[in-house]
Design a protein around this motif. Structure first.
Motif, mmCIF file in Angstrom:
data_model
loop_
_atom_site.group_PDB
_atom_site.id
_atom_site.type_symbol
_atom_site.label_atom_id
_atom_site.label_comp_id
_atom_site.label_asym_id
_atom_site.label_seq_id
_atom_site.Cartn_x
_atom_site.Cartn_y
_atom_site.Cartn_z
ATOM 1 N N GLU A 134 58.024 39.510 45.220
ATOM 2 C CA GLU A 134 57.279 40.217 46.259
ATOM 3 C C GLU A 134 57.934 40.004 47.630
ATOM 4 O OE1 GLU A 134 52.578 40.985 47.136
ATOM 5 O OE2 GLU A 134 53.211 38.923 46.832
ATOM 6 N N ASP A 151 55.162 42.726 37.393
ATOM 7 C CA ASP A 151 54.058 42.797 38.341
ATOM 8 C C ASP A 151 54.385 41.899 39.529
ATOM 9 O OD1 ASP A 151 51.735 42.836 39.766
ATOM 10 O OD2 ASP A 151 50.417 42.359 38.086
ATOM 11 N N LYS A 157 52.635 41.180 42.111
ATOM 12 C CA LYS A 157 51.529 40.347 42.572
ATOM 13 C C LYS A 157 51.502 39.001 41.871
ATOM 14 C CE LYS A 157 48.491 44.152 43.956
ATOM 15 N NZ LYS A 157 47.194 44.832 43.715
ATOM 16 N N SER A 169 53.213 47.909 43.747
ATOM 17 C CA SER A 169 53.288 46.455 43.508
ATOM 18 C C SER A 169 53.944 46.112 42.177
ATOM 19 C CB SER A 169 51.876 45.836 43.557
ATOM 20 O OG SER A 169 51.320 45.984 44.838
#
Length: 206
Positions: free
Chosen positions: A113, A105, A107, A91
């Motif tokens: 994402e 990141d 997330k 992730s």
């Protein structure tokens, strides 16, 4: 500019020559691609990336190697004209720009994402199964089957209003074309594809 015009011409010719898959052909094609996707544990390939921009003369070309490890580890390793590595793992998006690393990141960044899901799905073929986020149409020429994918998500569509996957007669993705609303597009061609062969763990180290 001549190169760009020729590229657009050939794409137009190829599009004109395509015919839609019948319902039966579509069902069979999706079944085969789904089985291949489920059986895919790893993939490595050389790639040639060509960026066509209307305002530029010619095209921007780069190449390198792609590595994929199921279910969601992906690495793009550019070797020409610069050393640049992009790793999607745990992730996180890790970019190594000739030794300078940044980590994002995923997330906490929903757009990134979604992009990772799009890219991974283009490689392993699972993008065709995502009816919630994409509309897909299927076409055939003499030797190729193309899946023309239109994002439903507005944030993705702002970047790519169409994604085209070209499959060879063995139902393997050999080209990914990312088309922007402006008409500019990026085409990625894969060669020397190896399926389910061991990939050294060092390849996916941060």
């Amino acid at each position: 500019m001549r190169i760009l015009k020729l590229a657009v011409f050939f794409i137009s010719v190829a599009t004109f020559a395509q015919t839609p898959l019948t319902e039966a052909e579509t069902i069979k094609f999706k079944e085969i691609v789904s089985k291949r996707s489920d059986a895919l544990e790893s993939l490595s390939s050389d790639f040639l990336q060509t960026k066509y921009i209307k305002m530029m003369k010619g095209a921007a070309i780069s190449n390198g190697r792609l590595y994929y490890q199921a279910p969601d580890i992906l690495k793009w390793e550019y070797s020409h004209p610069y050393n640049y590595k992009i790793l999607f793992k745990d992730s996180k998006l890790i970019i190594d720009d000739d030794g300078y690393k940044t980590v994002t990141d995923l997330k906490s960044n929903k757009l990134f994402e979604k992009l990772v899901t799009l890219i991974s799905g283009s490689i392993n073929g699972k993008l065709l199964e995502d009816k919630k986020n994409y509309d897909v149409s299927y076409f055939k020429t003499t030797n190729l089957i193309s899946a023309v994918i239109v994002p439903k998500d507005a944030s993705i569509r702002e970047m790519f209003n169409q994604i085209v996957l070209l499959f060879d007669r063995n139902f393997v993705v050999i080209t990914v074309r990312l088309i922007e609303a402006s008409g500019d597009y990026t085409e990625i061609d894969f060669k020397n594809i190896r399926f389910n062969q061991p990939i050294h763990p060092k390849v996916f180290q941060n």
